[in-house]
Design a protein around this motif. Structure first.
Motif, PDB file in Angstrom:
ATOM      1  N   ASP A  91      -4.803   6.739  -7.900  1.00 43.03           N
ATOM      2  CA  ASP A  91      -3.558   7.462  -8.157  1.00 43.03           C
ATOM      3  C   ASP A  91      -3.444   8.567  -7.119  1.00 43.03           C
ATOM      4  OD1 ASP A  91      -2.712   6.302 -10.823  1.00 43.03           O
ATOM      5  OD2 ASP A  91      -4.698   7.058 -11.351  1.00 43.03           O
ATOM      6  N   ALA A 120      -4.540  -6.800  -9.640  1.00 42.86           N
ATOM      7  CA  ALA A 120      -3.168  -6.607 -10.116  1.00 42.86           C
ATOM      8  C   ALA A 120      -2.167  -7.699  -9.749  1.00 42.86           C
ATOM      9  CB  ALA A 120      -2.650  -5.275  -9.595  1.00 42.86           C
ATOM     10  N   LEU A 140      -4.949  -2.674 -17.830  1.00 48.06           N
ATOM     11  CA  LEU A 140      -6.185  -2.952 -17.087  1.00 48.06           C
ATOM     12  C   LEU A 140      -7.325  -3.316 -18.039  1.00 48.06           C
ATOM     13  CD1 LEU A 140      -6.155  -0.185 -14.333  1.00 48.06           C
ATOM     14  CD2 LEU A 140      -6.057  -2.663 -13.958  1.00 48.06           C
ATOM     15  N   GLN A 171      -8.530   1.434  -9.433  1.00 46.67           N
ATOM     16  CA  GLN A 171      -7.226   2.101  -9.430  1.00 46.67           C
ATOM     17  C   GLN A 171      -7.334   3.391  -8.627  1.00 46.67           C
ATOM     18  OE1 GLN A 171      -5.056   2.363 -13.182  1.00 46.67           O
ATOM     19  NE2 GLN A 171      -4.584   4.508 -12.767  1.00 46.67           N
ATOM     20  N   LEU A 180       1.560  -5.039 -13.432  1.00 49.77           N
ATOM     21  CA  LEU A 180       1.329  -3.938 -12.498  1.00 49.77           C
ATOM     22  C   LEU A 180       2.078  -4.155 -11.189  1.00 49.77           C
ATOM     23  CD1 LEU A 180      -2.508  -3.554 -13.061  1.00 49.77           C
ATOM     24  CD2 LEU A 180      -0.727  -1.968 -13.846  1.00 49.77           C
ATOM     25  N   THR A 210       0.437   4.639  -7.434  1.00 55.11           N
ATOM     26  CA  THR A 210      -0.809   4.077  -7.954  1.00 55.11           C
ATOM     27  C   THR A 210      -1.070   2.759  -7.244  1.00 55.11           C
ATOM     28  OG1 THR A 210      -0.426   5.137 -10.082  1.00 55.11           O
ATOM     29  CG2 THR A 210      -2.050   3.364 -10.025  1.00 55.11           C
ATOM     30  N   TYR A 211      -2.298   2.619  -6.758  1.00 50.60           N
ATOM     31  CA  TYR A 211      -2.700   1.436  -5.995  1.00 50.60           C
ATOM     32  C   TYR A 211      -3.818   0.696  -6.712  1.00 50.60           C
ATOM     33  CZ  TYR A 211      -0.224   3.753  -2.192  1.00 50.60           C
ATOM     34  OH  TYR A 211       0.734   4.361  -1.418  1.00 50.60           O
ATOM     35  N   TYR A 212      -3.780  -0.629  -6.601  1.00 51.40           N
ATOM     36  CA  TYR A 212      -4.791  -1.500  -7.201  1.00 51.40           C
ATOM     37  C   TYR A 212      -5.213  -2.549  -6.176  1.00 51.40           C
ATOM     38  CZ  TYR A 212      -2.345   0.264 -11.311  1.00 51.40           C
ATOM     39  OH  TYR A 212      -1.750   1.083 -12.240  1.00 51.40           O
TER      40      TYR A 212
END
Length: 180
Positions: free
Chosen positions: A162, A90, A109, A160, A95, A83-85
């Motif tokens: 995923d 973040a 979030l 976000q 996170l 998972t990237y933010y």
């Protein structure tokens, strides 16, 4: 989880949890009669690779926060999820650390003021990489499903991404949509 009767829906993973509720995966696994867990193998800042940058609408190489996890059912690996933010969402939050987040990331979030309003999911099938075979305990010719999900806020900003990999033989994804 060896049979193909496992049905997963996305909505619980997109909705913040009430205080004291388990995270979405824990609740889904319990409903299936088992225990869901995850092992966080990496958390922190990394440069955005091509696909991640494109999904987040950022330049390649820009700093993002990643959480790489091995998702487990009854102690057995059943999914790989990265998972990237965006870093400004973040950085400095749980996170960006390896610890468990009570209620899950979507709940955190929302507490931080980042609420998903729209989601886009792309599902594909392919053969697994050698590393995926090893971690998911798959034969090289056993197909996997990949699900890439982008969650966008009310300004259509990606908050976000995923990227999931799961054995195809044990998954069925269900999508329900309201029309009109």
């Amino acid at each position: 989880m060896g049979d193909s009767a496992w049905v997963s829906t996305s909505m619980p993973y997109l909705t913040p949890r009430e205080q004291g509720q388990p995270d979405a995966w824990g609740a889904e696994a319990a409903a299936r009669g088992g225990k869901g867990s995850q092992r966080i193998v990496q958390a922190g800042e990394v440069p955005a690779q091509d696909e991640v940058a494109a999904l987040l609408g950022l330049p390649v190489g820009e700093t993002v926060v990643v959480r790489r996890r091995i998702i487990q059912f009854a102690g057995e690996p059943c999914e790989l999820t990265d998972t990237y933010y965006p870093a400004d969402v973040a950085r400095g939050t749980p996170l960006a650390r390896r610890g468990k987040i009570p209620g899950g990331a979507v709940t955190l979030l929302a507490e931080l003021g980042h609420i998903g309003r729209r989601v886009r999911e792309d599902v594909t099938a392919r053969l697994p990489s050698a590393q995926e075979c090893d971690v998911l305990q798959l034969a090289p010719d056993a197909p996997v499903l990949t699900l890439n999900r982008v969650t966008l806020d009310d300004r259509d900003r990606p908050i976000q991404v995923d990227m999931m990999v799961m054995p195809a033989h044990s998954q069925r994804l269900r999508y329900e949509m309201r029309i009109g």
